[in-house]
Design an enzyme around this catalytic site. Sequence first.
Site, short mmCIF file in Angstrom:
data_model
loop_
_atom_site.label_atom_id
_atom_site.label_comp_id
_atom_site.label_asym_id
_atom_site.label_seq_id
_atom_site.Cartn_x
_atom_site.Cartn_y
_atom_site.Cartn_z
N GLU A 62 28.88 23.67 -22.78
CA GLU A 62 27.65 23.20 -22.11
C GLU A 62 27.89 23.18 -20.61
O GLU A 62 28.83 22.56 -20.11
CB GLU A 62 27.22 21.81 -22.60
CG GLU A 62 25.94 21.37 -21.87
CD GLU A 62 25.16 20.28 -22.57
OE1 GLU A 62 25.22 20.20 -23.81
OE2 GLU A 62 24.50 19.50 -21.85
N GLU A 87 30.90 20.16 -15.68
CA GLU A 87 30.03 19.39 -14.78
C GLU A 87 30.80 19.11 -13.48
O GLU A 87 32.01 18.89 -13.51
CB GLU A 87 29.61 18.08 -15.46
CG GLU A 87 28.73 17.13 -14.66
CD GLU A 87 27.46 17.78 -14.11
OE1 GLU A 87 27.45 18.03 -12.89
OE2 GLU A 87 26.52 18.06 -14.87
N ASP A 114 32.96 24.07 -10.71
CA ASP A 114 31.80 24.96 -10.72
C ASP A 114 31.86 25.90 -11.94
O ASP A 114 32.83 26.66 -12.10
CB ASP A 114 31.79 25.78 -9.42
CG ASP A 114 30.52 26.60 -9.27
OD1 ASP A 114 29.96 27.06 -10.28
OD2 ASP A 114 30.11 26.81 -8.12
N ASP A 137 19.00 22.49 -12.53
CA ASP A 137 18.19 22.22 -11.33
C ASP A 137 17.20 23.36 -11.14
O ASP A 137 17.60 24.53 -11.08
CB ASP A 137 19.11 22.12 -10.11
CG ASP A 137 20.16 21.03 -10.31
OD1 ASP A 137 19.85 19.85 -10.09
OD2 ASP A 137 21.30 21.38 -10.71
N LYS A 141 11.51 25.56 -4.59
CA LYS A 141 11.06 26.24 -3.37
C LYS A 141 11.52 27.70 -3.39
O LYS A 141 12.65 27.98 -3.72
CB LYS A 141 11.65 25.56 -2.13
CG LYS A 141 11.03 24.22 -1.83
CD LYS A 141 11.52 23.69 -0.51
CE LYS A 141 10.96 22.30 -0.29
NZ LYS A 141 11.75 21.51 0.63
N ASP A 173 12.21 21.87 -18.00
CA ASP A 173 10.90 21.17 -18.01
C ASP A 173 10.03 21.68 -16.87
O ASP A 173 9.05 21.04 -16.51
CB ASP A 173 11.10 19.65 -17.88
CG ASP A 173 11.71 19.26 -16.55
OD1 ASP A 173 12.33 20.13 -15.89
OD2 ASP A 173 11.56 18.08 -16.14
N THR A 209 17.78 15.09 -23.69
CA THR A 209 18.70 14.80 -22.59
C THR A 209 18.04 13.82 -21.62
O THR A 209 16.83 13.58 -21.66
CB THR A 209 19.10 16.07 -21.81
OG1 THR A 209 18.04 16.39 -20.91
CG2 THR A 209 19.40 17.24 -22.71
N LYS A 210 18.86 13.31 -20.71
CA LYS A 210 18.35 12.33 -19.74
C LYS A 210 17.28 12.96 -18.84
O LYS A 210 16.21 12.38 -18.61
CB LYS A 210 19.53 11.83 -18.90
CG LYS A 210 19.13 10.72 -17.98
CD LYS A 210 20.30 10.10 -17.28
CE LYS A 210 19.73 9.04 -16.35
NZ LYS A 210 20.55 8.77 -15.22
N PHE A 211 17.55 14.17 -18.34
CA PHE A 211 16.57 14.83 -17.46
C PHE A 211 15.29 15.18 -18.20
O PHE A 211 14.20 15.13 -17.63
CB PHE A 211 17.18 16.08 -16.82
CG PHE A 211 17.64 15.82 -15.43
CD1 PHE A 211 18.81 15.12 -15.19
CD2 PHE A 211 16.89 16.25 -14.34
CE1 PHE A 211 19.23 14.83 -13.91
CE2 PHE A 211 17.30 15.97 -13.05
CZ PHE A 211 18.47 15.27 -12.83
C1 LIG Z 1 19.16 18.64 -13.41
S1 LIG Z 1 20.72 18.17 -14.00
C2 LIG Z 1 20.53 18.19 -15.77
C3 LIG Z 1 21.62 17.42 -16.47
C4 LIG Z 1 21.56 17.41 -18.00
N1 LIG Z 1 21.71 18.74 -18.56
C5 LIG Z 1 20.30 16.78 -18.51
O1 LIG Z 1 19.43 17.51 -19.02
O2 LIG Z 1 20.17 15.56 -18.40
C6 LIG Z 1 21.68 19.63 -13.70
C7 LIG Z 1 23.18 19.34 -13.72
O3 LIG Z 1 23.88 20.58 -13.64
C8 LIG Z 1 25.02 20.39 -12.82
N2 LIG Z 1 25.37 21.71 -12.29
C9 LIG Z 1 24.57 22.55 -11.59
N3 LIG Z 1 25.21 23.67 -11.28
C10 LIG Z 1 26.46 23.55 -11.81
C11 LIG Z 1 27.58 24.40 -11.81
N4 LIG Z 1 27.57 25.60 -11.21
N5 LIG Z 1 28.71 23.97 -12.43
C12 LIG Z 1 28.74 22.77 -13.04
N6 LIG Z 1 27.69 21.91 -13.07
C13 LIG Z 1 26.57 22.31 -12.46
C14 LIG Z 1 24.57 19.39 -11.75
O4 LIG Z 1 25.66 18.71 -11.19
C15 LIG Z 1 23.66 18.48 -12.56
O5 LIG Z 1 24.36 17.37 -13.07
#
Ligand SMILES: C[S@@+](CC[C@H](N)C(=O)[O-])C[C@H]1O[C@@H](n2cnc3c(N)ncnc32)[C@H](O)[C@@H]1O
Length: 230
Positions: A62, A87, A114, A137, A141, A173, A209-211
């Site tokens: 994941e 993460e 990353d 994310d 924009k 979403d 999920t939380k988001f």
């Molecule tokens: C909008 S949040 C969604 C978190 C979770 N999946 C949820 O639905 O609650 C996106 C997450 O992806 C992580 N993230 C984004 N790009 C990443 C990357 N290249 N490597 C690791 N984590 C990443 C961010 O730190 C963030 O916590």
Amino acid sequence: MSIDPPAERHRPIRSYVLRSGRLTDSQRKAIDDHWSRWVVPTADTQLDLAALFPQQGKLVIEIGFGMGDSLLAMAVQEPSTNFIGIEVHRPGVGKLLHGIAEQQVANLKIICRDATEVLLHCFQANTIDKIQIFFPDPWPKKKHQKRRIVQPEFMGLLRDQLRSGGQIHLATDWQEYADYMLEVMEAAPGMRNGEGAGNFWEHPLRPDTKFENRGKRLGHGVWDLLYVKT
Ligand SMILES: C[S@@+](CC[C@H](N)C(=O)[O-])C[C@H]1O[C@@H](n2cnc3c(N)ncnc32)[C@H](O)[C@@H]1O
């Protein structure tokens, strides 16, 4: 003529911004106490998967698990499958570590780096059973859209690391990102839509999920996509 300093010229495009969110006491304690047992150190070499988990099983990755609640629930529900969550956000890593240690979960490990680097360097091709990216994310924009993690090149890398028959499960979403994900994945060589060409996955099997719950409170829809390596 102005010349960019070298760090500016060579800085890679990141799909995240490291938020300076403070660690709670419980997250900090979990990081201090449990990091060495459940967080996997990585270099630019392939992981020894057999050494990571007590039993062999399917491997699910994941990317961007956020606070990790849904990933923890999946790992507990499926003890014979091995999970690796990737993460970069430390409060999320601390929160998940706390949950893993509390329930002594043996089939879930964390990588704090990353994901684009991890997928490039740390796995052998054709070894992963499923890769899931839930509510990445959306970078709404126009000028930021190059930061979206779902891009043709990265999806090609994921496909290479999947076994034949392995799956990519995406969810968002954000309707415009959902349409973009569909466009990228429909055109992805070597992948077929598990729900039929051009379709979203209407009844996905996964915990919320939380988001996702935050989006639902704001009145957002939810779009899941499932693709299978041919
Ligand atoms: C909008 S949040 C969604 C978190 C979770 N999946 C949820 O639905 O609650 C996106 C997450 O992806 C992580 N993230 C984004 N790009 C990443 C990357 N290249 N490597 C690791 N984590 C990443 C961010 O730190 C963030 O916590």
